[in-house]
Design an enzyme around this catalytic site. Sequence first.
Site, PDB file in Angstrom:
ATOM      1  CG  ASP A  80      -1.802   1.246   1.318  1.00 30.20           C
ATOM      2  OD1 ASP A  80      -2.416   1.607   0.306  1.00 30.20           O
ATOM      3  OD2 ASP A  80      -1.879   1.863   2.396  1.00 30.20           O
ATOM      4  CB  SER A  81       0.171   4.800  -0.627  1.00 28.65           C
ATOM      5  OG  SER A  81      -0.882   4.967   0.311  1.00 28.65           O
ATOM      6  CB  CYS A  96      -3.262   0.695  -2.455  1.00 32.32           C
ATOM      7  SG  CYS A  96      -3.221   2.462  -2.819  1.00 32.32           S
ATOM      8  CD  GLU A 146       0.739   6.578   5.740  1.00 30.01           C
ATOM      9  OE1 GLU A 146       1.944   6.437   5.987  1.00 30.01           O
ATOM     10  OE2 GLU A 146      -0.004   5.626   5.433  1.00 30.01           O
ATOM     11  CG  HIS A 172      -4.663   5.201   4.489  1.00 28.89           C
ATOM     12  ND1 HIS A 172      -4.212   4.717   3.286  1.00 28.89           N
ATOM     13  CD2 HIS A 172      -3.552   5.569   5.186  1.00 28.89           C
ATOM     14  CE1 HIS A 172      -2.894   4.795   3.246  1.00 28.89           C
ATOM     15  NE2 HIS A 172      -2.466   5.304   4.388  1.00 28.89           N
ATOM     16  CB  CYS A 176      -9.105   5.328   0.592  1.00 29.54           C
ATOM     17  SG  CYS A 176      -7.431   5.563   1.244  1.00 29.54           S
TER      18      CYS A 176
HETATM   19  N1  DGL Z   1      -4.697   3.476   0.783  1.00 36.07           N
HETATM   20  C1  DGL Z   1      -4.863   4.015  -0.469  1.00 36.07           C
HETATM   21  C2  DGL Z   1      -6.090   3.636  -1.235  1.00 36.07           C
HETATM   22  O1  DGL Z   1      -6.693   2.635  -0.945  1.00 36.07           O
HETATM   23  C3  DGL Z   1      -4.140   5.216  -0.963  1.00 36.07           C
HETATM   24  C4  DGL Z   1      -4.090   6.419  -0.171  1.00 36.07           C
HETATM   25  C5  DGL Z   1      -3.117   7.437  -0.721  1.00 36.07           C
HETATM   26  O2  DGL Z   1      -1.926   7.178  -0.618  1.00 36.07           O
HETATM   27  O3  DGL Z   1      -3.563   8.467  -1.223  1.00 36.07           O
HETATM   28  O4  DGL Z   1      -6.481   4.303  -2.152  1.00 36.07           O
END
Ligand code: DGL
Length: 259
Positions: A15-16, A78, A156, A190, A188
């Site tokens: 993931d990011s 992600c 984060e 997160h 997302c």
């Molecule tokens: N967790 C991510 C997603 O599902 C990306 C969030 C990001 O880095 O902008 O899209």
Amino acid sequence: MCSAIAVNAPVGVMDSGVGGLTVLKHLTRQLPHEHFRYFADSAYAPYGNKTTAEIQQRCFSIADTLITQGSKALVVACNTATAAAIAAMRERYTLPIIGMEPAVKPAAAASKNGIIGVLATTGTLKSAQFAALLEHYGQGVQVVTQACVGLVECIEQGQLNTPQTVSLLQQYCQPLMAAGADTIVLGCTHYPFVKKQIQEIVGPEVTLIDTGAAVAKRLQQVLEQKKILNTARDAGNFVFLTSGTEETERVMHQLWNAE
Ligand code: DGL
């Protein structure tokens, strides 16, 4: 001989940043005998405002690391990276790669009043993949989308309950509530970390949907189809990797142990 090595090999998850841990939770529950290597690309988060080329480059770099570590399959945990890079990754690598997309289809099925909201990154909402998703599954329902700029950065840092995070959530939930959405997609990875906070803002009548459980089932299917499911009886292990700092590692452990 080769397949014996492959079944015991880890599954790479990327993931990011720390968001994919919400998916890893489901993966470890669904597949308790698998080993996992999780890579949080926190030095480069967020991906949501990066170009497709930049995200693809990051995904290649992480995939190379996870493959060098012996991964038998990859999960792109992600939505943003899946939209930007999964096609290019599947062209470049031969191992199975599982991605994810906002749960528009289950949300449309779950909605009683036909109004669904989608919270996601700018990158996901602007992508051709998301447009195609709406085309396929958004017919007959009203879909209200909202980009949550700045929210990933708060998560984060492990800030789930700070005034800044809560204020962003209020700001982003407001248009969905104003439209009357009875079902909201957490688009997302997160965002499930702030699911409780979102539920408090939108109220108990609104259904929140994320895709972690569906991704875990899909991974199991793929591992079974490819005959690389780990059949060992003992518990699998997992290792956290990151391009970030020691602070990222601290947040990863904080969030992992939070539930
Ligand atoms: N967790 C991510 C997603 O599902 C990306 C969030 C990001 O880095 O902008 O899209």
